[in-house]
Design a protein around this motif. Structure first.
Motif, PDB file in Angstrom:
ATOM      1  N   ASP A  33     -19.144  12.438  49.499  1.00 22.03           N
ATOM      2  CA  ASP A  33     -19.630  11.161  48.952  1.00 22.03           C
ATOM      3  C   ASP A  33     -21.110  11.249  48.578  1.00 22.03           C
ATOM      4  OD1 ASP A  33     -17.167   9.937  49.219  1.00 22.03           O
ATOM      5  OD2 ASP A  33     -17.649   8.956  51.118  1.00 22.03           O
ATOM      6  N   SER A  34     -21.870  11.967  49.401  1.00 19.76           N
ATOM      7  CA  SER A  34     -23.311  12.072  49.150  1.00 19.76           C
ATOM      8  C   SER A  34     -23.626  12.958  47.951  1.00 19.76           C
ATOM      9  CB  SER A  34     -24.036  12.603  50.397  1.00 19.76           C
ATOM     10  OG  SER A  34     -23.725  13.965  50.630  1.00 19.76           O
ATOM     11  N   LEU A  35     -22.623  13.701  47.466  1.00 20.11           N
ATOM     12  CA  LEU A  35     -22.811  14.555  46.289  1.00 20.11           C
ATOM     13  C   LEU A  35     -22.638  13.761  44.993  1.00 20.11           C
ATOM     14  CD1 LEU A  35     -23.214  17.549  45.312  1.00 20.11           C
ATOM     15  CD2 LEU A  35     -20.714  17.761  45.334  1.00 20.11           C
ATOM     16  N   THR A  36     -22.145  12.539  45.081  1.00 13.71           N
ATOM     17  CA  THR A  36     -21.778  11.727  43.916  1.00 13.71           C
ATOM     18  C   THR A  36     -22.837  11.693  42.810  1.00 13.71           C
ATOM     19  OG1 THR A  36     -20.255  10.354  45.190  1.00 13.71           O
ATOM     20  CG2 THR A  36     -21.151   9.397  43.177  1.00 13.71           C
ATOM     21  N   PRO A  37     -24.134  11.501  43.107  1.00 12.91           N
ATOM     22  CA  PRO A  37     -25.124  11.441  42.008  1.00 12.91           C
ATOM     23  C   PRO A  37     -25.157  12.701  41.151  1.00 12.91           C
ATOM     24  CG  PRO A  37     -26.080  10.624  44.055  1.00 12.91           C
ATOM     25  CD  PRO A  37     -24.775  11.255  44.417  1.00 12.91           C
ATOM     26  N   ASN A  38     -24.768  13.832  41.733  1.00 14.01           N
ATOM     27  CA  ASN A  38     -24.848  15.091  40.994  1.00 14.01           C
ATOM     28  C   ASN A  38     -23.575  15.395  40.200  1.00 14.01           C
ATOM     29  OD1 ASN A  38     -27.301  15.332  42.197  1.00 14.01           O
ATOM     30  ND2 ASN A  38     -26.857  17.168  43.388  1.00 14.01           N
ATOM     31  N   ILE A  39     -22.532  14.596  40.400  1.00 14.04           N
ATOM     32  CA  ILE A  39     -21.242  14.880  39.782  1.00 14.04           C
ATOM     33  C   ILE A  39     -21.153  14.214  38.411  1.00 14.04           C
ATOM     34  CG2 ILE A  39     -18.736  14.630  39.978  1.00 14.04           C
ATOM     35  CD1 ILE A  39     -19.146  14.499  43.032  1.00 14.04           C
ATOM     36  N   LYS A  40     -20.896  15.033  37.400  1.00 17.15           N
ATOM     37  CA  LYS A  40     -20.708  14.499  36.050  1.00 17.15           C
ATOM     38  C   LYS A  40     -19.275  14.012  35.855  1.00 17.15           C
ATOM     39  CE  LYS A  40     -21.429  15.584  31.179  1.00 17.15           C
ATOM     40  NZ  LYS A  40     -22.543  14.634  30.985  1.00 17.15           N
ATOM     41  N   ALA A  41     -18.310  14.812  36.351  1.00 15.98           N
ATOM     42  CA  ALA A  41     -16.908  14.429  36.185  1.00 15.98           C
ATOM     43  C   ALA A  41     -16.033  15.272  37.105  1.00 15.98           C
ATOM     44  CB  ALA A  41     -16.471  14.628  34.731  1.00 15.98           C
ATOM     45  N   ILE A  42     -14.844  14.741  37.375  1.00 16.63           N
ATOM     46  CA  ILE A  42     -13.797  15.485  38.079  1.00 16.63           C
ATOM     47  C   ILE A  42     -12.715  15.744  37.048  1.00 16.63           C
ATOM     48  CG2 ILE A  42     -12.109  15.452  39.947  1.00 16.63           C
ATOM     49  CD1 ILE A  42     -13.960  13.560  41.459  1.00 16.63           C
ATOM     50  N   VAL A  43     -12.484  17.007  36.725  1.00 20.79           N
ATOM     51  CA  VAL A  43     -11.677  17.350  35.546  1.00 20.79           C
ATOM     52  C   VAL A  43     -10.670  18.451  35.850  1.00 20.79           C
ATOM     53  CG1 VAL A  43     -13.459  16.676  33.897  1.00 20.79           C
ATOM     54  CG2 VAL A  43     -13.457  19.000  34.817  1.00 20.79           C
ATOM     55  N   GLY A  44      -9.787  18.667  34.874  1.00 16.58           N
ATOM     56  CA  GLY A  44      -8.834  19.764  34.946  1.00 16.58           C
ATOM     57  C   GLY A  44      -9.296  20.884  34.025  1.00 16.58           C
ATOM     58  N   ASP A  45      -8.449  21.229  33.061  1.00 18.80           N
ATOM     59  CA  ASP A  45      -8.765  22.326  32.146  1.00 18.80           C
ATOM     60  C   ASP A  45      -9.962  22.033  31.242  1.00 18.80           C
ATOM     61  OD1 ASP A  45      -6.707  23.827  33.169  1.00 18.80           O
ATOM     62  OD2 ASP A  45      -5.266  23.259  31.618  1.00 18.80           O
ATOM     63  N   GLU A  46     -10.355  20.747  31.160  1.00 20.30           N
ATOM     64  CA  GLU A  46     -11.479  20.395  30.289  1.00 20.30           C
ATOM     65  C   GLU A  46     -12.781  21.059  30.716  1.00 20.30           C
ATOM     66  OE1 GLU A  46      -9.825  16.369  31.550  1.00 20.30           O
ATOM     67  OE2 GLU A  46      -9.313  18.439  32.041  1.00 20.30           O
ATOM     68  N   SER A  47     -12.847  21.527  31.959  1.00 22.53           N
ATOM     69  CA  SER A  47     -14.084  22.138  32.448  1.00 22.53           C
ATOM     70  C   SER A  47     -14.505  23.328  31.591  1.00 22.53           C
ATOM     71  CB  SER A  47     -13.928  22.577  33.911  1.00 22.53           C
ATOM     72  OG  SER A  47     -12.927  23.567  34.039  1.00 22.53           O
ATOM     73  N   ARG A  48     -13.549  24.072  31.071  1.00 20.00           N
ATOM     74  CA  ARG A  48     -13.883  25.228  30.237  1.00 20.00           C
ATOM     75  C   ARG A  48     -14.696  24.796  29.024  1.00 20.00           C
ATOM     76  NH1 ARG A  48      -8.435  28.982  30.401  1.00 20.00           N
ATOM     77  NH2 ARG A  48      -7.629  28.206  32.364  1.00 20.00           N
ATOM     78  N   MET A  49     -14.178  23.803  28.298  1.00 19.79           N
ATOM     79  CA  MET A  49     -14.851  23.325  27.088  1.00 19.79           C
ATOM     80  C   MET A  49     -16.208  22.718  27.424  1.00 19.79           C
ATOM     81  SD  MET A  49     -13.668  20.308  24.485  1.00 19.79           S
ATOM     82  CE  MET A  49     -13.990  19.076  25.772  1.00 19.79           C
ATOM     83  N   LEU A  50     -16.269  21.915  28.485  1.00 19.15           N
ATOM     84  CA  LEU A  50     -17.513  21.229  28.838  1.00 19.15           C
ATOM     85  C   LEU A  50     -18.600  22.211  29.256  1.00 19.15           C
ATOM     86  CD1 LEU A  50     -15.996  18.217  30.805  1.00 19.15           C
ATOM     87  CD2 LEU A  50     -17.048  18.163  28.529  1.00 19.15           C
TER      88      LEU A  50
END
Length: 357
Positions: free
Chosen positions: A207-224
């Motif tokens: 929960d404390s990591l939330t500010p650093n998280i851009k998104a929770i994703v699947g295969d889209e991580s490759r493109m991003l």
């Protein structure tokens, strides 16, 4: 309600007709269950040229279907509607499938190429003596990061991700075991830990990591990651290898606190109608040259020791993707923690995702 039932009946009838039509088409072309092999694998997880080669060498027609999760694969096999002859589950799922009596034992006398597998990947806890499975690919879960976007900052641990300078820069993979495991490992707990207190601690830390998280994703991580929409991703090593080939600013690291050592494996499900052809295919895939070709296509690490001599030297000597035994000995394979504890992992992961909103 009546409309839902009618719709279900229509779908069932259409599925049955399609299955019948496929069967008739195969029969009309001279193929029967005795010379047809149905394979169930992850998407884009084999060089299809090898399927063509196997068909040419054996005269066996291959029907190839894909799944996107271990759970979906197991459910389909449990239902028994399709006669899959070879499937490729991950290690913890093999343990579950054994418990549910969904696998048949392998005949090692029909798998002479099994000798090519590296000894450190044989006789693992999820399948002692490899009674039911043969390693297909292996790898780690780790951190891929863009050193240029981070101003030369180096990442070596899970703990580094909590740096305040990384606000809105991290992509997490959408998996409970992977992300709860990250939280547990960051606290120096086992990623198979089922202690409720430890699980709560891991969730609180995530929960404390939330500010650093851009998104929770699947295969889209490759493109991003390729397009530099984010600087950091939690990914499987094979994914890291693929995207690093497109961007020289990317690095991959297995965190020093520990991480997951995973295996995907070939098995013969109870649904099989062609045990001999299943063994033929598995043995074919264990041929060193075949395994090397498949490895170059998929980009994941091969457990086939004999195949390494057919791969480029810079590939097999890259310890990011072929880590030393000293490192792999420190990593953990996911264990089958049981339905109740797995549900708890999933609940906490869902709470964590909801907390971000």
């Amino acid at each position: 309600m009546k409309k839902i039932v009618q719709m279900f009946l229509v779908i069932s009838i259409i599925s049955a007709l399609l299955l019948y039509a496929t069967s008739k088409l195969n029969s009309s072309q001279g193929f029967t269950s005795s010379d047809t092999l149905t394979i169930y694998n992850w998407g884009d997880y084999i060089d299809t040229d090898l399927i063509d080669r196997f068909e040419e060498e054996t005269g066996i027609k291959v029907i190839y279907e894909t799944f996107d999760s271990n759970e979906a694969m197991m459910t389909k096999i449990e239902q028994g509607g399709t006669t899959y002859d070879v499937a490729v589950p991950s290690e913890y799922m093999i343990d579950k499938m054994r418990e549910e009596n969904l696998l048949i034992p392998l005949d090692h006398s029909k798998l002479p190429n099994l000798k090519n597998i590296d000894e450190r990947f044989i006789d693992l806890p999820f399948d002692p003596e490899n009674k039911y499975s043969v390693p297909y690919f292996w790898g780690t879960v780790g951190i891929v990061y863009n050193s240029k976007m981070l101003g030369g900052k180096e990442i070596t641990s899970w703990e580094d991700l909590w740096d305040h300078d990384l606000k809105n820069q991290i992509l997490l993979t959408d998996g409970a075991r992977e992300i709860m495991g990250m939280g547990l490992n960051s606290l120096n707990y086992s990623l198979n830990d089922t202690n409720e207190k430890h699980l709560q601690e891991a969730k609180t830390k995530l929960d404390s990591l939330t500010p650093n998280i851009k998104a929770i994703v699947g295969d889209e991580s490759r493109m991003l990651l390729e397009t530099q929409e984010a600087a950091i991703g939690i990914v499987w090593s094979g994914v890291a290898s693929e995207i690093m080939a497109e961007n020289e600013d990317l690095e991959y690291v297995v965190p020093k606190e520990g991480s997951n050592l995973w295996f995907d494996n070939m098995v013969i499900p109870k649904t099989t109608k062609n045990v001999n052809a299943a063994h033929q295919f598995i043995n074919f895939m264990l041929d060193p040259e075949v395994a090397a070709q498949n490895t170059e296509y998929v980009s994941y690490s091969t457990p086939n020791k004999a195949a390494l001599e057919y791969l480029p030297e810079d590939v097999v000597k890259d310890e990011r993707f072929y880590p030393s035994p000293q490192l792999t000995d420190k990593l953990e394979v996911y264990k089958n923690i049981g339905k109740k504890k797995l549900a708890r992992y999933n609940d906490l992961f869902l709470e964590f995702k909801m907390h971000r909103k």
